[in-house]
Design a protein around this motif. Sequence first.
Motif, short mmCIF file in Angstrom:
data_model
loop_
_atom_site.label_atom_id
_atom_site.label_comp_id
_atom_site.label_asym_id
_atom_site.label_seq_id
_atom_site.Cartn_x
_atom_site.Cartn_y
_atom_site.Cartn_z
N VAL A 123 0.82 -1.15 -0.13
CA VAL A 123 0.00 -0.01 -0.22
C VAL A 123 0.72 1.40 -0.03
N MET A 124 1.77 1.53 0.91
CA MET A 124 2.89 2.55 1.01
C MET A 124 3.52 2.79 -0.26
N LEU A 125 4.16 1.42 -0.78
CA LEU A 125 4.85 1.52 -1.94
C LEU A 125 4.09 2.29 -2.99
N PHE A 126 3.03 1.70 -3.62
CA PHE A 126 2.16 2.07 -4.76
C PHE A 126 1.83 3.51 -4.28
N TYR A 127 1.67 3.89 -3.09
CA TYR A 127 1.02 5.36 -2.74
C TYR A 127 2.33 6.18 -3.10
N SER A 128 3.55 5.80 -2.63
CA SER A 128 4.77 6.64 -2.92
C SER A 128 5.00 6.66 -4.33
N ILE A 129 4.82 5.48 -5.07
CA ILE A 129 5.15 5.67 -6.60
C ILE A 129 4.05 6.76 -7.27
N GLY A 130 2.79 6.77 -6.63
CA GLY A 130 1.82 7.72 -7.37
C GLY A 130 2.18 9.06 -6.82
#
Length: 652
Positions: A123-130
């Motif tokens: 969740v945090m990884l893809f949020y960070s990429i976004g």
Amino acid sequence: MEECCSTKPKKESGHNHEGHDHDHEHSHDTEGQSIFQMFLPAIISFTLLLAGIVLDHYIKNDWFTGWVRLVWYLIAYLPVGLPVLKEAYESIVHGDVFSEFFLMGIATVGAFSIGEYPEGVAVMLFYSIGEVFQAMALTRAQSNIKSLLDQRPDEVTLIKGGKPQTVKAEQVGIGEVIQLKSGEKLALDGELISETASFNTAALTGESKPDTKTKGQSVLAGMINLNTVSQVKVTAEYKDSKLSKILEMVQDATAQKAPTELFIRKFAKVYTPIVVFLAIGITFLPYFFVEEYQFRSWLYRALVFLVISCPCALVISIPLGYFGGIGAGSRHGILFKGSNFLDVLAKVQHVVMDKTGTLTAGVFKVQEVNFDTSVNKDEILKLVNALESKSSHPVATAIHEYAGEADHSVQFENVEEIAGHGLKASTNGKELLVGNLKLMDQFNIQYDTSLNKIVYTLIAVAYDEKFAGYLTIADAIKPDAQATIKALAKLNVKTTMLSGDKTSVVKHVSDTLGIQNAYGDLLPEDKVDKVKEIKAKNETVAFVGDGVNDAPVVALSDVGIAMGGLGSDATIETADVVIQDDKPGKIPLAINIGKQTRIIVWQNIILAFAVKGVVLVLGAGGVATMWEAVFADVGVALLAILNAVRIQRMKF
């Protein structure tokens, strides 16, 4: 949630603007970072997450359990999670508890607390990429606008004592002379003192077609000298150049929010606390209604619900859509003073236009000089030319071009400009009147009424209380004026032309162009009355004019569009939209940019609400997992961003 997304751009200028919240800004500093540097934390987390999933499911081992497994995923979490948790803490300190950083923090820490380590990291990884993609898109939108406008070189070649020397542009004073080499950009506004020079004016007008200037004409910062070495006498300090003011205006535009944007921000402020309390309800309320209540299961559902609820897709993509619209306008030489004016233009139903300088070139030429035989033609023309030298009206310029340099030795008393009529003065104890036939009527001067039938603009002259004769002046219609009216008709926009010029001239122009309604012989207050009549029909009205003489009408209209942005500082300051190259064809283009921007903004709103609504229900019902939640948040945000940046690539 005013400052929901950490990619909110920082204000470039030091000016504070009413309604613009400076109290709490979070911003990724993407300038000066390579793409690799921006994605490095995500790359580290992704590598460790992928390795962890492989160890969990595909490689048999006895050691990847317990605290080892926890520490592994914790290390994977920290590169992307720490910055967000820090932002969440700073948001709380600034009084904004329910920020998206807080939502992500709760959701991911909660996932770790129930042993869902990979999902917490994901969740945090893809949020960070976004977030990185959002930062890149916003930075690009801002840099596009800035690069289009901020074309000023830092240094100039100053001529002192006949010798060239390189100095900082800010140090050059008014009246000093600078030298401009071939291919060099002008740093300051000035007056050309070389005989002739050609310039590329794309930085100011969006047009790369060369513009040839002659000695004495104004040249502006941002213009590029195309041929010979030229010299320019500086007329404004670096900070006061037209380009400086235009750049400041476009930067300030980001502070002027569109109603849609303001609504979404207000909505987010209310919406986010509600979903937090709903998540708490999803966790604990089933205890009272479900027979086999499992805290871990309902907490997981609540965490999914929180991830989905993040309003970032709305709060970032909508300003980005408006930035794109402002950037698209700048690229075509159209400057919007705020995203709110993009919204108004999208709804315009009626365009009211001034004639001179808007639909006609405003370059008058004397066609005929007809004075009574009883007067000395040369003497009267000398007096008329001297009196008109006190006016900056295009008609005065035409008379100067015809009669030559004004004789400043002529003494006038009681000089008075009568709005919408002309000029009145006394010389040699006799009264001189120069203006239209209404001026003659006002002072009871007798003249041949057949003069009313003359199509061209007529300048009547009376001397010593007697009609002395007249000059006729013609103004050419702009090449793209007719295509402009046709383009507005295709957009279902009504057109009206208002002018202080003779009704016969106005009718001739309107018939040639196909304008629906046209009115001549109007005083400034008459124009106001006409616009009031149109607004009384509940129509959204745009007024296009010079922005100075028509200031009351500009103020009354829903959106004021100024032609001649290069000619008047007051125009830039008073109008809502400035068309820099005086081309009326930019009017339908501006409306079209407004319409396309609005379409993209609403597409993003509908997309975000639809997807989030469906996944929120599925999440609360236990059907959607964290992976669907990630798509509903980050996936929709990325789709909305990609849609928003489309406007920067559109061909209008």
